[in-house]
Design a protein around this motif. Structure first.
Motif, mmCIF file in Angstrom:
data_model
loop_
_atom_site.group_PDB
_atom_site.id
_atom_site.type_symbol
_atom_site.label_atom_id
_atom_site.label_comp_id
_atom_site.label_asym_id
_atom_site.label_seq_id
_atom_site.Cartn_x
_atom_site.Cartn_y
_atom_site.Cartn_z
ATOM 1 N N GLN A 13 0.809 -1.238 0.173
ATOM 2 C CA GLN A 13 0.135 -0.025 -0.046
ATOM 3 C C GLN A 13 0.755 1.115 0.224
ATOM 4 N N SER A 14 2.103 1.074 0.588
ATOM 5 C CA SER A 14 2.942 2.500 0.524
ATOM 6 C C SER A 14 3.400 2.853 -0.760
ATOM 7 N N GLN A 15 3.608 1.840 -1.658
ATOM 8 C CA GLN A 15 3.869 2.273 -3.068
ATOM 9 C C GLN A 15 3.042 2.975 -3.650
ATOM 10 N N TRP A 16 1.899 2.914 -3.517
ATOM 11 C CA TRP A 16 0.735 3.682 -4.052
ATOM 12 C C TRP A 16 0.725 4.990 -3.392
ATOM 13 N N TRP A 17 0.963 5.322 -2.390
ATOM 14 C CA TRP A 17 1.284 6.605 -1.368
ATOM 15 C C TRP A 17 2.388 7.247 -2.264
ATOM 16 N N ALA A 18 3.383 6.713 -2.629
ATOM 17 C CA ALA A 18 4.585 7.095 -3.434
ATOM 18 C C ALA A 18 4.370 7.617 -4.697
ATOM 19 N N PHE A 19 3.418 6.602 -5.295
ATOM 20 C CA PHE A 19 2.734 6.925 -6.706
ATOM 21 C C PHE A 19 1.828 8.128 -6.733
ATOM 22 N N TYR A 20 1.105 8.275 -5.711
ATOM 23 C CA TYR A 20 0.218 9.245 -5.554
ATOM 24 C C TYR A 20 1.008 10.627 -5.464
ATOM 25 N N ALA A 21 2.183 10.540 -4.728
ATOM 26 C CA ALA A 21 3.294 11.776 -4.513
ATOM 27 C C ALA A 21 3.758 12.128 -5.948
ATOM 28 N N LEU A 22 3.962 11.152 -6.781
ATOM 29 C CA LEU A 22 4.219 11.556 -8.174
ATOM 30 C C LEU A 22 3.408 12.525 -8.728
ATOM 31 N N GLY A 23 2.189 11.946 -8.731
ATOM 32 C CA GLY A 23 1.309 12.902 -9.571
ATOM 33 C C GLY A 23 0.940 14.110 -9.001
ATOM 34 N N ALA A 24 1.337 14.242 -7.372
ATOM 35 C CA ALA A 24 1.065 15.505 -6.713
ATOM 36 C C ALA A 24 2.155 16.555 -7.078
ATOM 37 N N THR A 25 3.357 15.829 -7.223
ATOM 38 C CA THR A 25 4.515 16.748 -7.692
ATOM 39 C C THR A 25 4.224 17.130 -9.063
ATOM 40 N N ALA A 26 3.549 16.454 -10.022
ATOM 41 C CA ALA A 26 3.283 17.195 -11.456
ATOM 42 C C ALA A 26 2.515 18.294 -11.365
ATOM 43 N N ALA A 27 1.393 18.266 -10.471
ATOM 44 C CA ALA A 27 0.593 19.201 -10.156
ATOM 45 C C ALA A 27 1.340 20.579 -9.520
ATOM 46 N N VAL A 28 2.018 20.305 -8.599
ATOM 47 C CA VAL A 28 3.041 21.442 -7.960
ATOM 48 C C VAL A 28 3.716 22.190 -8.915
ATOM 49 N N ALA A 29 4.693 21.115 -9.742
ATOM 50 C CA ALA A 29 5.446 21.693 -10.925
ATOM 51 C C ALA A 29 4.730 22.496 -11.607
ATOM 52 N N SER A 30 3.435 22.393 -12.004
ATOM 53 C CA SER A 30 3.074 22.995 -12.940
ATOM 54 C C SER A 30 2.207 24.405 -12.438
ATOM 55 N N GLY A 31 2.439 24.520 -11.142
ATOM 56 C CA GLY A 31 1.880 25.739 -10.449
ATOM 57 C C GLY A 31 0.575 25.696 -9.610
ATOM 58 N N ALA A 32 0.307 24.547 -9.276
ATOM 59 C CA ALA A 32 -0.914 24.192 -8.690
ATOM 60 C C ALA A 32 -0.143 24.507 -6.922
ATOM 61 N N GLY A 33 -1.239 24.994 -6.182
ATOM 62 C CA GLY A 33 -1.180 25.110 -4.842
ATOM 63 C C GLY A 33 -0.939 23.917 -3.878
ATOM 64 N N PHE A 34 -1.076 23.914 -2.782
ATOM 65 C CA PHE A 34 -1.482 23.023 -1.875
ATOM 66 C C PHE A 34 -2.660 22.147 -2.228
ATOM 67 N N LEU A 35 -3.809 22.935 -2.175
ATOM 68 C CA LEU A 35 -5.056 22.294 -2.489
ATOM 69 C C LEU A 35 -5.286 22.059 -3.886
ATOM 70 N N GLY A 36 -5.424 21.102 -4.546
ATOM 71 C CA GLY A 36 -5.348 20.728 -6.092
ATOM 72 C C GLY A 36 -4.012 20.599 -6.408
ATOM 73 N N GLY A 37 -3.152 20.615 -5.600
ATOM 74 C CA GLY A 37 -1.882 20.259 -6.297
ATOM 75 C C GLY A 37 -1.049 19.197 -5.267
ATOM 76 N N ALA A 38 -0.422 19.484 -3.999
ATOM 77 C CA ALA A 38 0.074 18.487 -3.297
ATOM 78 C C ALA A 38 -0.891 17.720 -2.643
ATOM 79 N N LEU A 39 -2.123 18.308 -2.471
ATOM 80 C CA LEU A 39 -3.564 17.485 -2.038
ATOM 81 C C LEU A 39 -4.383 17.589 -2.914
ATOM 82 N N ASN A 40 -4.548 16.634 -3.718
ATOM 83 C CA ASN A 40 -5.631 16.429 -4.857
ATOM 84 C C ASN A 40 -6.555 15.295 -4.909
ATOM 85 N N ALA A 41 -7.440 15.244 -5.597
ATOM 86 C CA ALA A 41 -8.518 14.093 -5.449
ATOM 87 C C ALA A 41 -7.947 13.043 -5.504
ATOM 88 N N SER A 42 -6.967 12.754 -6.532
ATOM 89 C CA SER A 42 -6.466 11.194 -6.730
ATOM 90 C C SER A 42 -5.856 10.585 -5.588
#
Length: 281
Positions: free
Chosen positions: A198-227
């Motif tokens: 299960q921890s692998q999928w939290w790391a996988f989530y973090a990769l998606g969140a990193t993409a959102a943050v790197a493209s300019g999204a903030g904490f909500l919708g970026g680091a913390l998003n619906a996925s």
């Protein structure tokens, strides 16, 4: 076709196939057989869509390669235990015996097939987040990818240790005290493989969140998003499954009560006292 729509169509077809096969064969482990396969397909759908769009898809390809490695390892481990030879998960057989036929068939449709197959879509949606937020790789991607691989190695070791124990148990005629693995990683966690999975999928989530943050999204919708819902629900599923599995194990092996008292359920942690001894091979 939109990649998310294609994933949903693929999931619908796979779900229908698993349900129909479970009815035809009276074997409810078809979702188990698909578990390590369909997420790989879903993530590659998102990755190929990114490549086709001509955007920076390096992160998507990285995510797809990581999930492919995850799927290959899990498929191998499931296959060597006979998972693709018609062997049904023993827990489903126990539940079937506790329910009326119509109750179990409803459980099969709604939980075993519908819920779990939906969950397999949800855990891959960080790749869709990365598709929607194309951005160059960052140092955080390296960190989370390395974490994913470290967790993958941990799960591989745990599964191998469990496999080795059961092989020794088999050679001993089916009885080997205390009846379950307690050494290696199992000295520090009763279910280290579950923790790493299960921890692998939290790391996988973090990769998606990193993409959102790197493209300019903030904490909500970026680091913390619906996925994040996928990793969260997977953890809930594992906790419930672990509790049920342990109730079965405890009923079979008296020594399990002491092991449960001294050893962490999931997170590897030093045992509170000396664990139940396991005889040498």
């Amino acid at each position: 076709m939109d990649p998310l729509a294609l994933v949903l169509v693929t999931a619908g077809i796979a779900s229908a196939a698993c349900w129909i096969l479970s009815l035809l064969t009276r074997d409810t482990s078809w979702v188990d057989r698909a578990w390590s396969l369909v997420p790989v397909a879903y993530v590659w759908i998102f990755a190929i869509a990114g490549l086709a769009k001509g955007v920076d898809a390096a992160r998507l390809v990285l995510m797809a390669l990581l999930v492919t490695a995850w799927g290959a390892r899990l498929t191998f481990n499931f296959a060597r235990k006979g998972g693709y030879t018609g062997m049904e998960d023993y827990r489903w057989a126990i539940l079937r015996g506790r329910m009326r036929p119509w109750q179990f068939q409803l459980f099969n449709l709604l939980f075993i097939v519908a819920y779990q197959m939906a969950l397999l879509v949800l855990i891959t949606l960080p790749a869709n987040v990365a598709l929607q937020h194309p951005a160059p790789l960052t140092g955080w991607d390296v960190v989370f990818a390395a974490l994913f691989l470290a967790l993958l190695v941990g799960e591989t070791i745990a599964d191998q240790q469990q496999w080795a124990f059961h092989q020794r148990k088999k050679r001993a005629g089916g009885t080997l005290a205390p009846g379950f693995a307690t050494t290696g990683l199992f000295r520090y966690s009763r279910h280290p493989n579950f923790f790493f999975e299960q921890s692998q999928w939290w790391a996988f989530y973090a990769l998606g969140a990193t993409a959102a943050v790197a493209s300019g999204a903030g904490f909500l919708g970026g680091a913390l998003n619906a996925s994040i819902l996928g990793a969260f629900l997977l953890s809930i599923l594992f906790i419930g499954s672990t509790i049920f599995t342990e109730s079965i194990t405890a009923s079979k092996y008296p020594a399990y009560a002491d092991y449960r008292r001294t050893t962490s359920m999931l997170v590897p942690w030093p045992p509170r006292t000396r664990p139940v001894a396991e005889p040498a091979a």
